[in-house]
Design a protein around this motif. Structure first.
Motif, PDB file in Angstrom:
ATOM      1  N   GLU A  52      73.915  51.651  21.702  1.00  9.69           N
ATOM      2  CA  GLU A  52      72.456  51.778  21.800  1.00  9.69           C
ATOM      3  C   GLU A  52      71.947  52.813  20.785  1.00  9.69           C
ATOM      4  OE1 GLU A  52      70.542  51.121  26.034  1.00  9.69           O
ATOM      5  OE2 GLU A  52      70.948  53.236  25.716  1.00  9.69           O
ATOM      6  N   MET A  53      72.697  53.911  20.648  1.00  8.19           N
ATOM      7  CA  MET A  53      72.307  54.970  19.704  1.00  8.19           C
ATOM      8  C   MET A  53      72.401  54.453  18.261  1.00  8.19           C
ATOM      9  SD  MET A  53      71.724  57.946  21.295  1.00  8.19           S
ATOM     10  CE  MET A  53      71.962  58.708  22.876  1.00  8.19           C
ATOM     11  N   LEU A  54      73.463  53.684  17.973  1.00  6.49           N
ATOM     12  CA  LEU A  54      73.591  53.127  16.619  1.00  6.49           C
ATOM     13  C   LEU A  54      72.445  52.162  16.348  1.00  6.49           C
ATOM     14  CD1 LEU A  54      77.454  52.553  16.421  1.00  6.49           C
ATOM     15  CD2 LEU A  54      76.114  54.124  15.006  1.00  6.49           C
ATOM     16  N   ASP A  55      72.056  51.440  17.387  1.00 12.74           N
ATOM     17  CA  ASP A  55      70.918  50.522  17.255  1.00 12.74           C
ATOM     18  C   ASP A  55      69.675  51.311  16.831  1.00 12.74           C
ATOM     19  OD1 ASP A  55      69.332  48.327  17.351  1.00 12.74           O
ATOM     20  OD2 ASP A  55      69.253  48.169  19.527  1.00 12.74           O
ATOM     21  N   MET A  56      69.519  52.500  17.409  1.00 10.97           N
ATOM     22  CA  MET A  56      68.328  53.299  17.077  1.00 10.97           C
ATOM     23  C   MET A  56      68.399  53.887  15.663  1.00 10.97           C
ATOM     24  SD  MET A  56      67.005  54.998  20.597  1.00 10.97           S
ATOM     25  CE  MET A  56      68.533  55.445  21.339  1.00 10.97           C
ATOM     26  N   GLN A  57      69.588  53.820  15.030  1.00  9.73           N
ATOM     27  CA  GLN A  57      69.664  54.191  13.598  1.00  9.73           C
ATOM     28  C   GLN A  57      69.507  52.929  12.747  1.00  9.73           C
ATOM     29  OE1 GLN A  57      69.956  57.589  13.628  1.00  9.73           O
ATOM     30  NE2 GLN A  57      70.260  57.132  15.799  1.00  9.73           N
ATOM     31  N   GLY A  58      69.256  51.798  13.417  1.00  9.70           N
ATOM     32  CA  GLY A  58      69.036  50.534  12.697  1.00  9.70           C
ATOM     33  C   GLY A  58      70.300  49.939  12.117  1.00  9.70           C
ATOM     34  N   CYS A  59      71.482  50.273  12.685  1.00  7.88           N
ATOM     35  CA  CYS A  59      72.695  49.785  12.019  1.00  7.88           C
ATOM     36  C   CYS A  59      73.775  49.307  12.984  1.00  7.88           C
ATOM     37  CB  CYS A  59      73.252  50.879  11.110  1.00  7.88           C
ATOM     38  SG  CYS A  59      73.884  52.306  11.996  1.00  7.88           S
ATOM     39  N   VAL A  60      73.405  48.811  14.153  1.00 11.07           N
ATOM     40  CA  VAL A  60      74.453  48.444  15.112  1.00 11.07           C
ATOM     41  C   VAL A  60      75.150  47.124  14.739  1.00 11.07           C
ATOM     42  CG1 VAL A  60      72.975  47.171  16.758  1.00 11.07           C
ATOM     43  CG2 VAL A  60      74.975  48.400  17.587  1.00 11.07           C
ATOM     44  N   GLN A  61      74.424  46.216  14.070  1.00 13.14           N
ATOM     45  CA  GLN A  61      74.945  44.863  13.889  1.00 13.14           C
ATOM     46  C   GLN A  61      76.279  44.795  13.135  1.00 13.14           C
ATOM     47  OE1 GLN A  61      73.367  42.759  15.878  1.00 13.14           O
ATOM     48  NE2 GLN A  61      75.167  41.471  15.499  1.00 13.14           N
ATOM     49  N   PRO A  62      76.445  45.537  12.031  1.00  9.54           N
ATOM     50  CA  PRO A  62      77.745  45.464  11.341  1.00  9.54           C
ATOM     51  C   PRO A  62      78.914  45.863  12.244  1.00  9.54           C
ATOM     52  CG  PRO A  62      76.131  46.633   9.998  1.00  9.54           C
ATOM     53  CD  PRO A  62      75.493  46.394  11.323  1.00  9.54           C
ATOM     54  N   PHE A  63      78.675  46.776  13.186  1.00 13.31           N
ATOM     55  CA  PHE A  63      79.738  47.194  14.105  1.00 13.31           C
ATOM     56  C   PHE A  63      80.048  46.055  15.077  1.00 13.31           C
ATOM     57  CE2 PHE A  63      77.877  51.012  12.471  1.00 13.31           C
ATOM     58  CZ  PHE A  63      78.942  51.877  12.310  1.00 13.31           C
ATOM     59  N   VAL A  64      78.975  45.472  15.620  1.00  6.54           N
ATOM     60  CA  VAL A  64      79.165  44.371  16.576  1.00  6.54           C
ATOM     61  C   VAL A  64      79.903  43.220  15.884  1.00  6.54           C
ATOM     62  CG1 VAL A  64      77.969  42.676  18.024  1.00  6.54           C
ATOM     63  CG2 VAL A  64      77.163  45.048  17.953  1.00  6.54           C
ATOM     64  N   ASN A  65      79.533  42.950  14.626  1.00 12.84           N
ATOM     65  CA  ASN A  65      80.185  41.853  13.904  1.00 12.84           C
ATOM     66  C   ASN A  65      81.667  42.123  13.665  1.00 12.84           C
ATOM     67  OD1 ASN A  65      77.685  40.724  13.786  1.00 12.84           O
ATOM     68  ND2 ASN A  65      77.299  41.220  11.631  1.00 12.84           N
ATOM     69  N   ALA A  66      81.997  43.404  13.455  1.00  9.81           N
ATOM     70  CA  ALA A  66      83.386  43.732  13.089  1.00  9.81           C
ATOM     71  C   ALA A  66      84.298  43.893  14.302  1.00  9.81           C
ATOM     72  CB  ALA A  66      83.407  45.021  12.270  1.00  9.81           C
ATOM     73  N   GLY A  67      83.710  44.097  15.493  1.00  8.57           N
ATOM     74  CA  GLY A  67      84.540  44.384  16.664  1.00  8.57           C
ATOM     75  C   GLY A  67      84.747  43.156  17.536  1.00  8.57           C
ATOM     76  N   THR A  68      85.493  43.353  18.615  1.00 10.17           N
ATOM     77  CA  THR A  68      85.603  42.295  19.623  1.00 10.17           C
ATOM     78  C   THR A  68      85.140  42.882  20.954  1.00 10.17           C
ATOM     79  OG1 THR A  68      87.898  42.877  20.021  1.00 10.17           O
ATOM     80  CG2 THR A  68      87.514  41.065  18.519  1.00 10.17           C
ATOM     81  N   LYS A  69      84.674  42.006  21.844  1.00  5.67           N
ATOM     82  CA  LYS A  69      84.061  42.505  23.075  1.00  5.67           C
ATOM     83  C   LYS A  69      85.045  42.472  24.236  1.00  5.67           C
ATOM     84  CE  LYS A  69      79.682  40.893  21.362  1.00  5.67           C
ATOM     85  NZ  LYS A  69      78.648  39.878  21.379  1.00  5.67           N
ATOM     86  N   ALA A  70      85.222  43.616  24.866  1.00  7.66           N
ATOM     87  CA  ALA A  70      86.008  43.654  26.109  1.00  7.66           C
ATOM     88  C   ALA A  70      85.000  43.726  27.252  1.00  7.66           C
ATOM     89  CB  ALA A  70      86.926  44.860  26.122  1.00  7.66           C
TER      90      ALA A  70
END
Ligand SMILES: Cc1cc2nc3c(=O)[nH]c(=O)nc-3n(C[C@H](O)[C@H](O)[C@H](O)COP(=O)(O)OP(=O)(O)OC[C@H]3O[C@@H](n4cnc5c(N)ncnc54)[C@H](O)[C@@H]3O)c2cc1C
Length: 501
Positions: A52-70
């Motif tokens: 959520e904090m990364l989202d507020m820096q406007g940059c969460v998507q590259p992390f979500v794209n690179a990771g996998t969800k548990a």
């Protein structure tokens, strides 16, 4: 103030700090003594609050794209499921644990930083500094051996567990090294084991934990009992397999290790995260058991906490007194994380058979209570962190109960005319407070305060109480709330913040 803030250390915390500062228009200089980023997977998880904090820096998507969800976690004892928690009950936009090796997290943070024009200066080591009262004079040693003297308004020491910043401040790193030994192996696993949940096996011989990384790659962690010192011999795949056979679900075979290591757990923390113009963040301020996977996440949130305050002070929008809240707020969180991780570890490595039986019985019963499971989820996801006791939190009579002052401020859609933003967290992303009216008339933020606060409006919502005005901090915590007919109190709070009263 126009000299850059000096960020020492380009691990995940220093990179987050530089990113969050620059995002708010603060000039930064970030140095690291290492020649390159870590290539180790170390911290594997980004929790919902960090996302959520990364989202507020406007940059969460590259992390979500690179990771996998548990999406969950199970504790097993003798193949019985004692507790099964699901992260899809997280009340936020990221209801999962994002599994992503720390090496990738650092790479992505550095890429985001480069996009806004900041480059890490590598092989540049902080060797000393002096706090002059009005600024900092620091000596940086470059790769060719020459020393550079720099002046900076503030120094953020994000230089890890062996922090030069902390040593120079002579700040005590209070705590202990726990007597139990541990092993860690990032391996490929054949056999039946969940690829989208964490699996924790409590066995009579100790704990065995499986953290999914990607596909059939897992991190396996186990305690190996009391050891007087770290066993210096390299960990072998045979030892890992022996532990799998002894403690794990049957039929698992480990192969193709990429990283294997033995370690001991340090539980240490400084009392004050700040001395004058110098701040300690991340592992420089606190280290603890990896149980719960909170170390890096807590450090990144130290950075988010400090960055908006430093930015307001650096821009001359708020009194330097605002910075006084950093240490008490984050030190209290550090204490809580240390306590929780320590408890989790102690419970997991119990060896006494009677205590193990009691533990398994109690956890099995509690694990069936939905409220208890939700508390576990909120704690892991870091959604339950709060600043209720902070000097920045105001709790007037008649404040709203949901969310209460000091608690996390969930994102909500905004009505038209909310400073052009369509969601609450978009307002906060600008680095300003939001004066959020919920099903009530908009707050009139005076011109003099427009640089630090934006009026926003939302309709009745499950997370917020109708008829109230909330003052929301730039890091998405409620600073205060009041009935909408008392909105003047919100303006007074902002005026005090700007003036340092
Ligand atoms: C095996 C393992 C598993 C872990 N698992 C998890 C997990 O699942 N979840 C989690 O949240 N955390 C986890 N952690 C913890 C996590 O790795 C740390 O909390 C995190 O790396 C701390 O980040 P940092 O930026 O504070 O420090 P570091 O990553 O240590 O970075 C500090 C940087 O400062 C630089 N530096 C040091 N001194 C100087 C100097 N004098 N001048 C300039 N530069 C300097 C260093 O070169 C380094 O790059 C794990 C750690 C380990 C070892």
């Amino acid at each position: 103030m126009n000299e850059p803030v000096l960020v020492v250390g380009a691990g995940p915390v220093g990179l987050t700090m530089a990113l969050a500062l620059k995002h708010r228009g603060v000039e930064v200089r970030i140095v690291d003594k290492a020649a390159a980023r870590t290539d180790k997977s170390k911290a594997l998880v980004l929790w919902p609050r960090t996302l959520e904090m990364l989202d507020m820096q406007g940059c969460v998507q590259p992390f979500v794209n690179a990771g996998t969800k548990a999406v969950g976690a199970r504790i097993l004892a003798q193949k019985n499921v004692l507790v099964h928690i699901r992260l899809d009950t997280v009340r936020g936009a990221y209801p999962y644990a994002l599994m992503i090796p720390q090496s990738d997290t650092e790479r992505l943070l550095e890429e985001q930083l480069a996009l806004i024009g900041v480059h890490v200066e590598r092989r540049v080591e902080l060797v000393s500094f002096v706090d002059n009262g009005d600024d900092i004079t620091a000596v940086l040693r470059h790769a060719d051996g020459h020393d550079e003297t720099v002046t900076s308004p503030y120094l953020a020491g994000c230089d890890g567990a062996h922090s030069t910043t902390r040593h120079t401040l002579a700040a005590q790193f209070e705590g202990d090294t726990l007597p139990s030994g541990w092993m860690l192996a990032d391996v490929e696993l054949d056999g039946e084991i969940s690829q989208d949940e964490l699996t924790i096996c409590w066995t009579p011989d100790g704990v065995l934990l499986f953290v999914p990384i990607k596909g059939t790659r897992f991190r396996v962690i186990a305690d190996v009992g009391l050891t007087p010192a770290v066993d210096a011999s390299p960990l072998t795949l045979e030892e890992v397999q022996t532990l799998l056979d002894l403690r794990g679900p049957s039929g698992l075979r480990a192969h193709d290790p990429v990283w294997m290591s033995r370690f001991r757990i340090n539980e240490r923390k400084v009392r004050d995260y700040r001395q004058g113009r110098v701040f300690l963040c991340g592992d420089a301020a606190h280290v603890h058991s990896p149980a719960g996977g909170q170390g890096m996440n807590t450090g990144m949130q130290d950075a988010f906490n400090l960055a908006w305050k430093l930015a307001m002070v650096w821009h001359g929008q708020a009194s330097p007194a605002l910075l006084d809240s950093y240490s008490p707020e984050r030190s209290a969180i550090g204490d809580q994380v240390l306590r929780n991780a320590g408890r989790l570890t102690k419970v997991a490595i119990l060896r006494n058979p009677i205590l193990q039986k009691i533990r398994n019985l109690a956890v099995g019963v509690l694990g069936r209570v939905p409220k208890v499971r939700q508390r576990m989820v909120d704690q892991l996801a870091e959604m339950d962190l709060h600043y209720r006791n902070s000097s920045l939190t105001v709790t007037p009579q008649g404040a709203a109960r949901h969310p209460a002052p000091g608690e996390r401020a969930p994102d909500v859609p905004l009505a038209a005319g909310s400073g052009g933003a369509s969601r609450l967290h978009d307002v906060l992303a600008t680095g300003k407070f939001a004066a959020l009216s919920v099903a009530a008339a908009a707050v009139n933020v005076p011109d003099a305060l427009q640089s630090i606060a934006t009026a926003a409006g939302a309709g009745a919502d499950q997370y917020y109480e109708a008829g109230y005005v909330y003052l929301i901090r730039p890091d998405a915590y409620v600073a205060m709330s009041t009935k909408s007919d008392n909105a003047a109190a919100i303006i007074s709070a902002l005026e005090r913040l700007a003036a340092g009263a």
